[in-house]
Design an enzyme around this catalytic site. Sequence first.
Site, PDB file in Angstrom:
ATOM      1  N   ASP A  69      42.278  44.343  33.471  1.00 12.14           N
ATOM      2  CA  ASP A  69      43.016  45.567  33.124  1.00 12.14           C
ATOM      3  C   ASP A  69      44.441  45.151  32.778  1.00 12.14           C
ATOM      4  O   ASP A  69      45.391  45.412  33.522  1.00 12.14           O
ATOM      5  CB  ASP A  69      42.987  46.536  34.298  1.00 12.14           C
ATOM      6  CG  ASP A  69      41.575  46.954  34.647  1.00 12.14           C
ATOM      7  OD1 ASP A  69      41.098  47.940  34.088  1.00 12.14           O
ATOM      8  OD2 ASP A  69      40.925  46.251  35.449  1.00 12.14           O
ATOM      9  N   SER A 128      32.404  44.233  35.820  1.00 13.38           N
ATOM     10  CA  SER A 128      32.972  45.557  36.011  1.00 13.38           C
ATOM     11  C   SER A 128      32.006  46.403  36.823  1.00 13.38           C
ATOM     12  O   SER A 128      30.782  46.252  36.697  1.00 13.38           O
ATOM     13  CB  SER A 128      33.194  46.218  34.638  1.00 13.38           C
ATOM     14  OG  SER A 128      33.408  47.602  34.801  1.00 13.38           O
ATOM     15  N   HIS A 141      36.476  41.238  41.823  1.00 14.25           N
ATOM     16  CA  HIS A 141      37.265  41.708  42.967  1.00 14.25           C
ATOM     17  C   HIS A 141      37.416  40.598  44.007  1.00 14.25           C
ATOM     18  O   HIS A 141      38.508  40.374  44.539  1.00 14.25           O
ATOM     19  CB  HIS A 141      36.564  42.893  43.657  1.00 14.25           C
ATOM     20  CG  HIS A 141      36.445  44.131  42.827  1.00 14.25           C
ATOM     21  ND1 HIS A 141      35.242  44.597  42.348  1.00 14.25           N
ATOM     22  CD2 HIS A 141      37.381  45.019  42.398  1.00 14.25           C
ATOM     23  CE1 HIS A 141      35.442  45.724  41.678  1.00 14.25           C
ATOM     24  NE2 HIS A 141      36.724  45.994  41.682  1.00 14.25           N
TER      25      HIS A 141
HETATM   26  P1  AMP Z   1      38.770  48.434  39.937  1.00  8.31           P
HETATM   27  O1  AMP Z   1      38.056  48.487  41.252  1.00  8.31           O
HETATM   28  O2  AMP Z   1      37.866  48.377  38.757  1.00  8.31           O
HETATM   29  O3  AMP Z   1      39.862  49.476  39.831  1.00  8.31           O
HETATM   30  O4  AMP Z   1      39.527  47.041  39.917  1.00  8.31           O
HETATM   31  C1  AMP Z   1      40.341  46.615  40.974  1.00  8.31           C
HETATM   32  C2  AMP Z   1      41.071  45.371  40.547  1.00  8.31           C
HETATM   33  O5  AMP Z   1      40.124  44.374  40.194  1.00  8.31           O
HETATM   34  C3  AMP Z   1      41.952  45.585  39.306  1.00  8.31           C
HETATM   35  O6  AMP Z   1      43.171  44.882  39.471  1.00  8.31           O
HETATM   36  C4  AMP Z   1      41.113  45.013  38.192  1.00  8.31           C
HETATM   37  O7  AMP Z   1      41.886  44.514  37.114  1.00  8.31           O
HETATM   38  C5  AMP Z   1      40.423  43.869  38.910  1.00  8.31           C
HETATM   39  N1  AMP Z   1      39.179  43.475  38.216  1.00  8.31           N
HETATM   40  C6  AMP Z   1      38.128  44.275  37.913  1.00  8.31           C
HETATM   41  N2  AMP Z   1      37.196  43.558  37.241  1.00  8.31           N
HETATM   42  C7  AMP Z   1      37.675  42.290  37.112  1.00  8.31           C
HETATM   43  C8  AMP Z   1      37.192  41.087  36.512  1.00  8.31           C
HETATM   44  N3  AMP Z   1      36.005  41.042  35.900  1.00  8.31           N
HETATM   45  N4  AMP Z   1      37.959  39.981  36.585  1.00  8.31           N
HETATM   46  C9  AMP Z   1      39.175  40.017  37.197  1.00  8.31           C
HETATM   47  N5  AMP Z   1      39.681  41.116  37.784  1.00  8.31           N
HETATM   48  C10 AMP Z   1      38.954  42.244  37.748  1.00  8.31           C
END
Ligand code: AMP
Length: 296
Positions: free
Chosen positions: A162, A197, A49
Site C-alpha cells: 500500500d 492480500s 503481514h
Molecule cells: P491490511 O491488513 O491489508 O490493512 O494490511 C496491513 C499492513 O500489511 C499494511 O501496512 C499493508 O501494506 C501490509 N501488507 C498487506 N499485504 C502485504 C504484502 N503482500 N506485502 C507486504 N505488506 C503487505
Amino acid sequence: MLNIKTCLLGKLIQIITDIPLMQREADRLREAGKRIVLVPTMGFFHEGHLNLMRLGRKEGDHLVVSIFVNPTQFGPTEDIKAYPRDFERDCAMAESVGVDTVFLPPADAMYTGGYQTYVSLERLPLHLCGLSRPNHFRGVSSVVTKLFHVAKPHTAVFGEKDRQQLIIIRRMVRDLNFDIKIVGGPIVREDDGLAMSSRNFYFSKEERLSAPVLFQTLQAAQKLVEQGERNSRRIIAMAGELILSRPHTRIDYVSICDPETLEDVDQIDKEALMALAVYVGKARLIDNTVLHAVRD
Ligand code: AMP
C-alpha cells in the site's frame, strides 16, 4: 483486567480490546524503558503481514499488532461486512512470530456517538487510489493517528504494497511531529508474483489465473525502461494492453508518478513509481514498483 487469552499454539499472548487499558499498558511499558513497535492491520493474516511483524520484532522490545477493520476507510459501495475475518487463526499466527500484544478495539469504542474528528492531507490523497476511493485516506490517516495515540509506539511498520498509504503516513508523521519512526516492509508475493492480500480470498479459479498480470506488467515495464524507454505514456499503453489481454480484468488506474509527490511524470529520469489498480472479477487489486532508469 488484562484480558489474556491462550491462543492455539498454547503460549500466552496478551489480547487487549479496551482502549484505556491499551493506553495504560503502553504507559507501563514506556516507564519500564521498553520500546514499543506497532503493526496496524485489518487482520486475516498472510505472509505479508507476518513479514512486517518479523521486521517489527527487530525494531523494539514489545510488539503490538492491531486488528481493526476500519469503517471510515470503506466507501459506501464497499462491503465492510464481507471483509474476511478469523481472529483465532490470526492470533496463532501472530504468536508464532513473537507478537506480544494483539490490540483488537471494537468499532463502537473507536468511533463513539457524535464522532467528528478527522486528519486529512491536502494533496497526496488526490492521486492513485484516492481518485476512486474519495474518503479512503482520510479514514486511514485518522485511524492511524488514533492507533498511535492508543498504542503509543516508538516505531510503526507499514507495507510497501500500500505504497500510497505508506507515503501518506510518512508525510503525516512529519507534518504533525509524531515522534514515531516509520518503517516500510517489502511486498511479499505468491510464487507466481501475485502480491499477497486478504482480498485474494475472493477469486474464482479462472480469476486467480489472471491475477498475476499486475506483477507481470510491472516487470514488463521495468524491462522496457532497461531497454531505454523513458516515455511514461508508451509504457502505460503497453501496460493497458497486457492487463486487458487477460480475462476478467478491468483497469482502475495505471500510473507512473513521482515517488514522493505522486504527481504524474511524463519522462522517467532516474526513477519513478509505477502503480496499478486492477479489478480481477470483483476483487480490486493493487501493486507497485519503483522503475529504475539507472541501476545502482
Ligand atoms: P491490511 O491488513 O491489508 O490493512 O494490511 C496491513 C499492513 O500489511 C499494511 O501496512 C499493508 O501494506 C501490509 N501488507 C498487506 N499485504 C502485504 C504484502 N503482500 N506485502 C507486504 N505488506 C503487505
